[in-house]
Design a protein around this motif. Structure first.
Motif, PDB file in Angstrom:
ATOM      1  N   UNK A  37       0.787  -1.229   0.000  1.00 26.29           N
ATOM      2  CA  UNK A  37       0.000   0.000   0.000  1.00 26.29           C
ATOM      3  C   UNK A  37       0.821   1.281   0.000  1.00 26.29           C
ATOM      4  N   UNK A  38       2.131   1.209   0.243  1.00 30.11           N
ATOM      5  CA  UNK A  38       2.914   2.427   0.386  1.00 30.11           C
ATOM      6  C   UNK A  38       4.297   2.286  -0.246  1.00 30.11           C
ATOM      7  N   UNK A  39       4.840   3.407  -0.735  1.00 25.94           N
ATOM      8  CA  UNK A  39       6.205   3.488  -1.243  1.00 25.94           C
ATOM      9  C   UNK A  39       6.904   4.589  -0.458  1.00 25.94           C
ATOM     10  N   UNK A  40       7.970   4.218   0.248  1.00 27.13           N
ATOM     11  CA  UNK A  40       8.752   5.187   1.014  1.00 27.13           C
ATOM     12  C   UNK A  40      10.112   5.328   0.347  1.00 27.13           C
ATOM     13  N   UNK A  41      10.547   6.565   0.172  1.00 26.75           N
ATOM     14  CA  UNK A  41      11.820   6.860  -0.473  1.00 26.75           C
ATOM     15  C   UNK A  41      12.765   7.438   0.579  1.00 26.75           C
ATOM     16  N   UNK A  42      13.921   6.792   0.735  1.00 29.89           N
ATOM     17  CA  UNK A  42      14.882   7.175   1.764  1.00 29.89           C
ATOM     18  C   UNK A  42      16.212   7.574   1.154  1.00 29.89           C
ATOM     19  N   UNK A  43      16.842   8.577   1.757  1.00 27.30           N
ATOM     20  CA  UNK A  43      18.187   8.975   1.371  1.00 27.30           C
ATOM     21  C   UNK A  43      19.164   7.936   1.911  1.00 27.30           C
ATOM     22  N   UNK A  44      20.297   7.784   1.247  1.00 25.12           N
ATOM     23  CA  UNK A  44      21.308   6.832   1.731  1.00 25.12           C
ATOM     24  C   UNK A  44      22.171   7.463   2.815  1.00 25.12           C
ATOM     25  N   UNK A  45      22.047   8.792   2.982  1.00 25.81           N
ATOM     26  CA  UNK A  45      22.807   9.509   4.002  1.00 25.81           C
ATOM     27  C   UNK A  45      21.827  10.248   4.897  1.00 25.81           C
ATOM     28  N   UNK A  46      21.893  10.050   6.223  1.00 28.45           N
ATOM     29  CA  UNK A  46      20.972  10.760   7.113  1.00 28.45           C
ATOM     30  C   UNK A  46      21.205  12.264   7.085  1.00 28.45           C
ATOM     31  N   UNK A  52      16.333   9.713   7.387  1.00 25.85           N
ATOM     32  CA  UNK A  52      16.607   9.351   6.000  1.00 25.85           C
ATOM     33  C   UNK A  52      15.366   9.418   5.126  1.00 25.85           C
ATOM     34  N   UNK A  53      14.179   9.486   5.709  1.00 29.45           N
ATOM     35  CA  UNK A  53      12.939   9.500   4.934  1.00 29.45           C
ATOM     36  C   UNK A  53      12.819  10.794   4.136  1.00 29.45           C
ATOM     37  N   UNK A  54      12.707  10.661   2.826  1.00 35.85           N
ATOM     38  CA  UNK A  54      12.504  11.812   1.950  1.00 35.85           C
ATOM     39  C   UNK A  54      11.030  12.009   1.638  1.00 35.85           C
ATOM     40  N   UNK A  55      10.343  10.895   1.339  1.00 36.60           N
ATOM     41  CA  UNK A  55       8.929  10.984   0.965  1.00 36.60           C
ATOM     42  C   UNK A  55       8.262   9.635   1.175  1.00 36.60           C
ATOM     43  N   UNK A  56       6.956   9.689   1.455  1.00 37.15           N
ATOM     44  CA  UNK A  56       6.135   8.484   1.555  1.00 37.15           C
ATOM     45  C   UNK A  56       4.870   8.740   0.749  1.00 37.15           C
ATOM     46  N   UNK A  58       1.261   6.847  -1.265  1.00 38.06           N
ATOM     47  CA  UNK A  58       0.417   5.669  -1.460  1.00 38.06           C
ATOM     48  C   UNK A  58       0.890   4.988  -2.734  1.00 38.06           C
ATOM     49  N   UNK A  59       0.923   3.684  -2.731  1.00 36.18           N
ATOM     50  CA  UNK A  59       1.403   2.953  -3.904  1.00 36.18           C
ATOM     51  C   UNK A  59       0.406   3.094  -5.058  1.00 36.18           C
ATOM     52  N   UNK A  60       0.927   3.404  -6.221  1.00 36.07           N
ATOM     53  CA  UNK A  60       0.088   3.587  -7.404  1.00 36.07           C
ATOM     54  C   UNK A  60      -0.479   2.253  -7.875  1.00 36.07           C
ATOM     55  N   UNK A  61      -1.678   2.313  -8.426  1.00 32.05           N
ATOM     56  CA  UNK A  61      -2.307   1.126  -8.991  1.00 32.05           C
ATOM     57  C   UNK A  61      -2.085   1.169 -10.496  1.00 32.05           C
ATOM     58  N   UNK A  62      -1.578   0.093 -11.051  1.00 32.33           N
ATOM     59  CA  UNK A  62      -1.302   0.046 -12.486  1.00 32.33           C
ATOM     60  C   UNK A  62       0.103   0.508 -12.799  1.00 32.33           C
TER      61      UNK A  62
END
Length: 147
Positions: A37-46, A52-56, A58-62
């Motif tokens: 249900x979710x896609x979280x994008x994290x930086x490799x450097x805090x 490290x979380x850049x964005x979260x 909702x997971x796209x459908x299709x």
């Protein structure tokens, strides 16, 4: 791991997800952590706070869906030029920080010109063949000539 596009979008599973332009640079690698249900994008450097979380999102459908949070583009130019990051995040330095970062542009150019005068050691390629245990590549292989 996925690279950030110059438009601040990250491709994952056939869709595009936005990240904040002020926190990334083009071609920067980000870590994708996805659930059903979710896609979280994290930086490799805090960052300074250890986050490290850049964005979260909702997971796209299709496929072919762009999931964009408009605030991620804050500070970017509008129109055609919008598709570039702000460059607020500087890439990590390579090796030691240069002294030219504290001097003017003329001195930086002079320093770069001085670097071109450094003598580079040269050795035959056979040295690398010995180190790796490979046979040398030759273009003149012995062949039988028939007449």
């Amino acid at each position: 791991m996925r690279p950030v596009g110059k438009d601040c979008l990250v491709a994952f599973a056939g869709n595009l997800y936005s990240v904040p332009a002020r926190k990334v640079r083009p071609r920067q690698l980000v870590e994708v952590r996805a659930t059903k249900s979710q896609v979280a994008l994290h930086s490799t450097v805090p960052d300074a706070d250890g986050e490290t979380l850049l964005a979260a999102h909702s997971r796209a459908v299709g496929r072919g869906v762009r999931v964009v949070e408009e605030t991620h583009w804050d500070g970017l130019p509008t129109g055609k030029g919008r598709r570039t990051t702000t460059g607020d995040v500087t890439p990590p330095p390579r090796g030691e920080p240069s002294a030219s970062s504290h001097v003017g542009p003329l001195q930086a150019l002079l320093d770069r010109a001085a670097v071109t005068q450094i003598e580079v050691g040269r050795r035959p390629l056979s040295v690398y063949d010995e180190l790796t245990g490979t046979r040398p590549f030759t273009t003149n292989s012995p062949t039988k000539e028939s007449s």
